[in-house]
Every structure is written in structure tokens, then in C-alpha cells.
Design an enzyme around this catalytic site. Structure first.
Site, PDB file in Angstrom:
ATOM      1  N   TYR B  99     -15.154  18.026   1.997  1.00 22.37           N
ATOM      2  CA  TYR B  99     -15.815  18.941   1.053  1.00 22.37           C
ATOM      3  C   TYR B  99     -17.184  19.385   1.568  1.00 22.37           C
ATOM      4  CZ  TYR B  99     -12.379  18.786  -2.638  1.00 22.37           C
ATOM      5  OH  TYR B  99     -11.236  18.942  -3.367  1.00 22.37           O
ATOM      6  N   GLU B 195       4.682  -7.548   1.807  1.00 24.32           N
ATOM      7  CA  GLU B 195       4.749  -6.109   1.527  1.00 24.32           C
ATOM      8  C   GLU B 195       4.520  -5.766   0.054  1.00 24.32           C
ATOM      9  OE1 GLU B 195       8.285  -4.129   2.926  1.00 24.32           O
ATOM     10  OE2 GLU B 195       7.750  -2.234   1.959  1.00 24.32           O
ATOM     11  N   ASP B 247      10.414  -6.054   3.166  1.00 22.44           N
ATOM     12  CA  ASP B 247      11.790  -5.685   2.883  1.00 22.44           C
ATOM     13  C   ASP B 247      12.567  -5.581   4.199  1.00 22.44           C
ATOM     14  OD1 ASP B 247      11.208  -5.480   0.189  1.00 22.44           O
ATOM     15  OD2 ASP B 247      10.919  -3.318   0.226  1.00 22.44           O
TER      16      ASP B 247
END
Lengths: 362, 362
Positions: B99, B195, B247
Site C-alpha cells: 500500500y 499438521e 495427513d
């Protein structure tokens, strides 16, 4: 109420559902449940609590149809699982419960959405939060930084934590089950709930919490139930003003609405989760031009979302009709961090003091 | 090195880039910079540090072309902004810097990806982390829970925190700038990076940290740099084994790879961020059948991701060729919370002790 008494109450309320089915069957009636319709059209304003709750529309699920019979079968497996969990003083995530249903044959869930919805049904039927069943969501990670002290009843004993003095710069991490929290005391004038991590860190770096006695709460986008509950608890206990500072787009107005009025998905919990006194700071559509902020054109999705908000009862106020109408006119949106275009101090030295004074908070 | 010395070094390294352009121009040469190509094909294994870094391929950006000239113009504005920020001892988010470029006319960034990439260029050119320029990412929120004590140098003084005794159940929240952390001592046998939040809470509820002397680190999906740096720092300081539990799908193997070998995007920082000694626990494709876990069919995207990993140098080991090949054969994947189908204690009483023994950690 003690933890044991709460657990006993949860067990009793869950079993009451199964008992009602038993009574129906004994009386020769096909077992059924009745639940409010969970749509925007069925949100009704509750004058007493000043929050939006489900209205009168109900839908009946009766074991007359195979589909609804299966729903009741799944519900009875879930009630059995939760009963056992409460007896053993265990807890589990919504995801784990979905996996546990693997062993339930016909009652196995085929997607987690299905098991999550069923838990919401149980919340409505028992008028208890899922935390009372010892169920927790996956993630959280919202944080608090400011002059407030709390006690957390953890599995490893009671921890007393001051959210400025006893924590690192990331702040105090809100746990999954905030029913274990007790807010002890504070030296704050108000609470400011912030959408983005960047702005949360900006206010902290600029010492806004110290200068104005502000408790900073990082919402992390659409706030988790636990975060909304924390805001509600702080307001209830200390009567501190709650303010919400987000980006200036329709999705962010929904963040404010879920804090202040409750969310469509959890309208049955509005009295516990919503803080109707919460005030919206901005970014308001009018701020975008008043402060000449860098902006982006509204996308087609943004426009649709704004229009949808015009028919959302939660936004049916003069203030919101004006702001939403204005935004549709100017066709642009701005992020809260866009104030950085005017310098890193602008938001804490100019915008927030001016806006909070205007709102009567400072 | 003191904070002041670090800041001075960062300033000097940044200005060195601009000085080189000045010298080029004085010498009648069109200014340019040369940077390594940042693709999978240009990852090379560094024998000394045992991490994957960018290889020899470089691309030249010379002000001969208007496009590259603009890139150098933007870079000089950024260098000017960062110099000022270091002098004033301020910091900002990557989003804020994007910005701030609003005021840079032609040098304004048109998307944050562009400014983020430019900061990575500066990291490569200066061999410093963006934290040295006082730039921080938006979000973080990864947490640590376990028998380890640290000191955090905050803007409000030094905080000493024990990550079991002094924190709530959500644990210690990792700050954006972990260079302000010093790990003091510990009573742990190993670290387990996890995770999902659900599994992190599961291990804590089951007392796995106490029973096995484990430091639990919640990765929150693909780990932020700060989280990977924390794992690296703990390993470097205490030589504790680092293990990663995710996973069982191709996206999760990438989580492990980014912890152990570094990520493609930040390969220039691999020596600081990667922990080559980190070991993968699972879910392994072989675990899915060995433990008869609930599973889902691999999607087309999953299959493509697995095949892409077969050509990723980080996965070019016997272990990974076997596991990935096996998964392509069986065509299924499982989540770490799928162990819940065998009971809430199964993962901590059966799977993890067996697997960690097999790995030589327990």
C-alpha cells in the site's frame, strides 16, 4: 455450575431426545424431531436479548420417510457416542467424530458437513453448546493482547495469565473451549476486534493498546465461535465497549454482523455468541473517499453480496442501508491496511482516534 | 550480534545494491541485477548444509528493457523505504508495504505478489531474511506446547515463557519475528510437528507430551517461515529429533518437505529454515492398509501432485519413491485424524509409539 453438574446436564438433555422417541414408539407414533428452518428468511429479531435468532418456521423430520429415519438413526448413534464421551470425561474434534462414525454401519456419515449439521441440530434440541458435549472445532488460533487478566482452567491446572505482561508479541492464544475461561480484571477502556493480523500487529507496534487502554482481539477473518464468545464474555463481565475494525467490503460487514448480531449458521446460539452492543468502526464506504484510500473496483461477487445484505434482516438498519447503498454507488472497496498508504502511524494517530471519538468510545 | 548492528548491516547490504547500479552507470554500463532462476528445475542439493538451494541458473534483469528498468525502479523505491524504516526502527507488513507504494507513481505495485517477489529478490541479493529489513508476514498463529522454555525479546521487554506451565491449552503463540526468540532449556526427548489442530489437541488431551517428553508444534497446514525457523532453531540449539506428523496425501508430503528440505519459494533461505534431520512419521501410504484406516480415493489433482513429486529433487530418495509409488498403486489417501476410527486413544497408545520406535526416536 460445576463441571460435573454441567456434564450431567448435557447427558440428561441428550438422553431426553432418545427418550422422546421411545415414548413416541410406545404410544404408537412414528418417531420424529422438529427443528427450526435454518435460512436467512427464518431469522427473527429477539427484542429481549437484542440478537437475531431463528424464527417460527420449523421443519419436521419423521421416520415415515427412509431419509429422515436414517437421520434419526445417525442422531441416536451420535447421542450414544456423546453419552459415553461425557461419562469417560473425554473430548473429541468434529473431525474425529466423523471418523468414529466409520464403525456405525448404515449410520456412517458420508461427509463432515453432515455430521457438523447434526451436531448443530443437537445444540438446538438441547439448548446447549457443542462444548457441553465435549466437542471442539479443528482450528482456532485467534489471539488477545491488552490490559486484561484471565484464568484458564486447563487439564494441567488453573493458569492465570495477563494478556500483556505474561505473553509474547503474538498475544494470548484463545483455546477451543472458552467455557474454561474466567476473566478476572482489566485496566482497559474498550476492546477492538481486528480482522487482519497485519493491523493487529500494527496497533501493537504503535502502542495503541497502551495509549488508549485498548484490548486487541485478532479475529483472523470470519471469527470462530470461541472468539465471538470471548468478546461476549468480556462485554458481559466488564461492560467494556466492543468495537470491530475490518476491511471495507461486504464480506467484512458479515464479520461485524456475526460478532454483533450472530451468524445464520449459529443463530440458535446468538444469546451466548453475539454482542449486540458491538459497534462497527470501519472501513466504511464513506471512509474510502473521506480518507482517499487506495481502493479496488467491486467485483461482480462483491456486488451480489452487498445486494444480498440489503435483504438480510441483520443489516436492515438506517446505518447499513446508507453504507451499503453508498458502496454500490461508488463501486469500490478498501482494506483496513490501505491506511498505510498515508504512513504507518496514520491509522493509530489519525483515523482511529477520530473515528472512535465520533462513535463516543473515546 | 546486537539489534543495532543487525540493522546497520541490513541497511548497508541494501544500499550496496543501489551503489552497484551507481557504479555501473558511472562506468557507462546499463544497470542490472542477476538472480537465480526460482523453479523446481533449479533446485540443487548442497552437500555441506544438506538442504536444497537454488542452483547455478541465473536470469539477468537489465535496464535495457523497459520492463526490467521498471523492476529496478521499484527495487530502488523499496530500498529507500526499507532504509528509512531501519533508521526509524519501525516495521511493517508485506501488505502495508504494498500500500505504501501507492505514493511511488510509476513504481507503484499492481499486486501484492509483485512486491512479495521483489522482497524475495532482496533477500537473495543481500543474503538476509526479510525480518532483517523489519518486514513481517500477515498472519501466523502457529503454536507450541511442551516442556521447553524460551525468552522472547518483545517491544515491551523480555518475556520468559515455559511452553507448558505458563500458557493456556492453546499453547505459546509463535510471533512473526522469531529472530527475537531464544530457547533457554528443555526437558524433552523430541519434537513432533503436527499438521492439524485436531491432532495437536488430541496429543495434548491424551498427555502425549508429558508421557513421552514431546514438544508439540502445530504447523497449521503449510507452515509459515516462522514455524519452520522455530523447528530449525530448536534442533540447532538442543539437537532434539524433529518429527513431522501429517495427513497421508501429496500436499502433506510437501509440508514435510518444506520443513526438512526447504521450499521452492524460499530455497535461498533453506539453511536457516530447513531441518534436514527432520523425520517423516506419517500417515504413510503403507499405514493406510497396515492400520486399515478410513480413506478417500485420490482425486485427479492428487495423482498429478504425486507424479509431480516424483520429478521433485527433494523427493528423489528410495523412501519417497517407494511411498509415492505405493500410493499411486493403491489410489487412496487418509488423514491423520482417521486414526479416530479405531478409538480416541489409538493414535497415542498404538500408532505413534510403534512408529516412533521403528524410526529410532523412542
Amino acid at each position: 455450575m460445576s463441571k460435573e453438574a454441567l456434564d450431567a446436564q448435557a447427558r440428561q438433555e441428550l438422553l431426553r431426545i432418545a427418550e422422546a422417541w421411545y415414548d413416541q414408539m410406545v404410544g404408537g407414533v412414528v418417531p420424529s424431531i422438529s427443528l427450526p428452518t435454518r435460512t436467512k428468511q427464518n431469522l427473527a429479531f429477539d427484542e429481549t436479548s437484542e440478537v437475531w435468532k431463528y424464527g417460527e418456521r420449523e421443519s419436521l423430520r419423521s421416520a415415515h420417510s427412509a431419509k429422515s429415519a436414517l437421520h434419526l438413526l445417525k442422531m441416536s448413534y451420535v447421542i450414544g457416542f456423546l453419552k459415553q464421551q461425557l461419562i469417560e470425561n473425554r473430548s473429541s474434534t468434529l473431525r474425529e467424530m466423523y471418523y468414529i462414525s466409520e464403525g456405525w454401519k448404515k449410520a456412517k456419515f458420508h461427509a463432515q458437513d453432515e455430521s457438523n449439521l447434526l451436531i448443530e441440530d443437537l445444540e438446538i434440541l438441547t439448548m446447549l453448546q457443542r462444548e457441553a458435549f465435549h466437542l471442539r472445532p479443528e482450528e482456532d488460533g485467534a489471539t488477545v493482547f491488552g490490559p486484561i487478566r484471565l484464568k484458564e482452567m486447563t487439564r494441567r491446572g488453573v493458569k492465570e495469565i495477563h494478556c500483556q505482561e505474561d505473553v509474547g508479541e503474538a498475544g494470548y492464544a484463545i483455546p477451543n473451549n472458552v467455557e474454561n475461561l474466567e476473566f478476572v480484571d482489566h485496566d482497559a477502556k474498550f476492546v477492538i476486534a481486528i480482522e487482519t493480523g497485519g493491523m493487529y500487529a500494527r496497533l501493537q507496534e504503535n502502542g495503541f493498546d497502551e495509549e488508549y487502554g485498548a484490548v486487541l482481539v485478532h479475529l483472523k477473518g470470519q471469527p470462530a465461535r470461541s472468539t465471538r464468545r470471548v468478546l461476549h464474555m468480556i462485554h458481559e463481565k466488564f461492560k467494556l465497549p466492543i468495537t470491530v475494525f475490518t476491511d471495507g467490503d461486504p464480506w467484512s460487514y458479515r464479520i461485524y454482523a456475526s460478532v454483533a448480531y450472530g451468524s445464520i449458521k449459529s443463530a440458535h446460539m446468538s444469546e451466548l455468541l453475539a454482542t449486540p452492543q458491538a459497534q462497527f468502526i470501519g472501513v466504511q464506504p464513506s471512509d474510502i473517499s473521506d480518507y482517499d484510500l487506495p481502493s479496488d473496483t467491486l467485483s461482480e461477487r462483491d456486488v451480489l453480496a452487498l445486494k444480498s445484505e440489503l435483504s438480510d434482516p441483520r443489516f436492515d438498519t438506517e446505518y447499513w442501508r446508507y453504507q451499503i447503498g453508498r458502496q454500490l454507488e461508488i463501486g469500490i472497496k478498501s482494506e483496513q491496511q490501505a491506511f498505510a498508504a498515508r504512513g504507518l502511524d496514520y491509522v493509530t494517530k489519525e483515523y482511529l482516534p477520530a473515528r472512535l471519538s465520533e462513535m463516543g468510545v473515546l
